[in-house]
Design an enzyme around this catalytic site. Structure first.
Site, short mmCIF file in Angstrom:
data_model
loop_
_atom_site.label_atom_id
_atom_site.label_comp_id
_atom_site.label_asym_id
_atom_site.label_seq_id
_atom_site.Cartn_x
_atom_site.Cartn_y
_atom_site.Cartn_z
N HIS A 1 -4.18 -2.14 -6.59
CA HIS A 1 -3.66 -0.92 -6.85
C HIS A 1 -4.56 0.37 -7.75
O HIS A 1 -5.31 -0.58 -8.67
CB HIS A 1 -2.23 -0.85 -7.35
CG HIS A 1 -1.98 -1.42 -8.57
ND1 HIS A 1 -1.47 -2.87 -8.64
CD2 HIS A 1 -2.24 -0.99 -9.86
CE1 HIS A 1 -1.50 -3.06 -9.90
NE2 HIS A 1 -1.88 -2.28 -10.63
N ASP B 1 0.93 -1.21 0.08
CA ASP B 1 -0.02 -0.12 0.03
C ASP B 1 0.90 1.06 0.12
O ASP B 1 0.34 2.30 0.56
CB ASP B 1 -0.99 -0.11 1.09
CG ASP B 1 -1.85 -1.31 1.31
OD1 ASP B 1 -2.36 -1.73 0.44
OD2 ASP B 1 -1.60 -1.87 2.39
#
Length: 430
Positions: A41, A13
């Site tokens: 993503h 992340d």
């Protein structure tokens, strides 16, 4: 000209999607080399926002080939679903912009079911799996009983392979008190999806070798983060694959000499999803403020991320285990307005000072961060596109991070917008 590997330098992340999208504009080929559809993503291309979990970022960019390598475990139904979702956004995925390794291991419904059974039924602390079958599929790969993409093209060879697979899984299911799965059910599951995914299969290692020899620029796109590596991460709270940069060679079939520049992605602070050690985690209003300003929720799971100060020890470990040449530092703007910022420079474990996080799970739980306090800045870094746009103290913070982790900051991201990026060194020009 160098081929470039992008890896997360923390627990995932870190903002890899934006950086990969930014770099993919210069790449001819973008390669996924590990993991599955368990990490997502977000890409922003013009006015369009794409959320990808399995497909390489290159598929949304014209004249770029996306490749899914042999190191990825592939859920064929998830692949078809993601392709359909992109079609709804006007992006057509064909063999012209996607190839999948013919020797990629497939994730089946029995893998997803087993993953959920183990996670939900595990005594004590949970690992934090996404229950998408990633781990069980890797187990079957190592156990030499997996079904691979190429097998779908040879249906006459499937029955004995399915029989071998079910000899293992039905034994497990009996232990769980579950009904056994028939060979016909698995065969039907595979047959129903074969025509959707087989058109993309290719001998990926050969394709990439020819591209490399032809002077093509190759971008290797890592998923998750190096601290989730099954060997070098915070075991057992890790993923089921190697996520360090060396996996780019193993998971694509290219030799290690084909990898030129390794770019690590790190936030200006630290986050983690799920269980596991997190020495700099903040349980106070500061942690809450970082999470809210950084919009820290998982792309795939929607789970709230745990937040804490930047851990220079852990990023330095990643620099060493992945051979990182430079860092892309993201979300610096989240720290705007803090009076002071803390950075972990060491750990105290039972009165002993460590410059790294030991592999021992017990030691990790006892690790107390040793902080260095750095003055914050009152100005804004949001949207900055040059050093001249940054407050002086923000520049000092970046420079101090470089010193502590032993690697230069090659790119600095100051917002989710792809153009809000300060470039110090172009990895492709190394």
């Amino acid at each position: 000209m160098a081929n470039v590997v992008v890896v997360g330098a923390q627990w995932g992340d870190e903002g890899k999607g934006k950086i990969v999208d930014w770099l993919s504009e210069q790449a001819d080929i973008v390669v996924r080399f590990q993991g599955g559809h368990n990490a997502g993503h977000t890409l922003v291309v013009g006015e369009a926002v794409y959320k990808l979990s399995l497909l390489p970022s290159g598929v949304v960019r014209p004249n770029t080939l996306g490749v899914i390598g042999n190191g990825v475990v592939l859920d064929p139904y998830a692949l078809a679903s993601e392709i359909d979702r992109l079609a709804g956004q006007g992006v057509t995925v064909t063999r012209e912009n996607l190839r999948v390794a013919d020797n990629a291991t497939l994730i089946l419904s029995l893998h997803r079911e087993l993953d959920a059974l183990r996670e939900d039924g595990a005594p004590g602390t949970k690992i934090g799996t996404t229950k998408r079958g990633i781990g069980p599929a890797y187990e079957d790969k190592v156990g030499r009983r997996a079904i691979r993409l190429m097998d779908l093209a040879e249906p006459e060879t499937l029955p004995p392979k399915i029989e071998r697979l079910l000899a293992h899984h039905n034994a497990l299911r009996r232990g769980f008190g579950l009904e056994e799965i028939s060979e016909t059910a698995i065969l039907d599951e595979l047959t129903a999806i074969a025509d959707r995914v087989l058109p993309y299969q290719d001998t990926v290692w050969h394709l990439l070798d020819e591209a490399r020899r032809g002077g093509k620029r190759i971008l290797f796109e890592g998923a998750q983060g190096a601290l989730l590596d099954v060997d070098h991460g915070t075991y057992p709270f890790v993923t089921s694959s190697n996520t360090v940069a060396g996996q780019a060679a193993t998971g694509s079939g290219l030799g290690p000499r084909a990898i030129g520049y390794v770019l690590g992605i790190a936030k200006a602070y630290t986050t983690r999803v799920g269980e596991g050690p997190f020495p700099t985690e903040l349980h106070d209003a500061i942690g809450q403020r970082i999470g809210e300003r950084g919009h820290e929720f998982g792309t795939v799971t929607g789970r709230k991320r745990r937040c804490g100060w930047f851990d220079a020890c852990l990023v330095r470990q990643t620099v060493q285990t992945s051979g990182i040449d430079g860092i892309a530092l993201t979300k610096l703007d989240v720290l705007d307005g803090f009076d002071e910022i803390r950075v972990c420079t060491a750990y105290d474990i039972d009165g002993q000072r460590f410059d790294h996080l030991p592999a021992s799970q017990a030691a990790q739980q006892r690790a107390v961060p040793v902080y260095e306090t750095i003055p914050g800045w009152s100005g804004t870094t949001a949207g900055a596109r040059s050093w001249a746009d940054l407050p002086a103290q923000a520049i000092k913070y970046v420079r101090r991070i470089e010193e502590l982790i032993g690697a230069p900051v090659a790119l600095l991201s100051t917002s989710p917008e792809r153009d809000d990026t300060i470039l110090m060194h172009n990895p492709f020009e190394d």
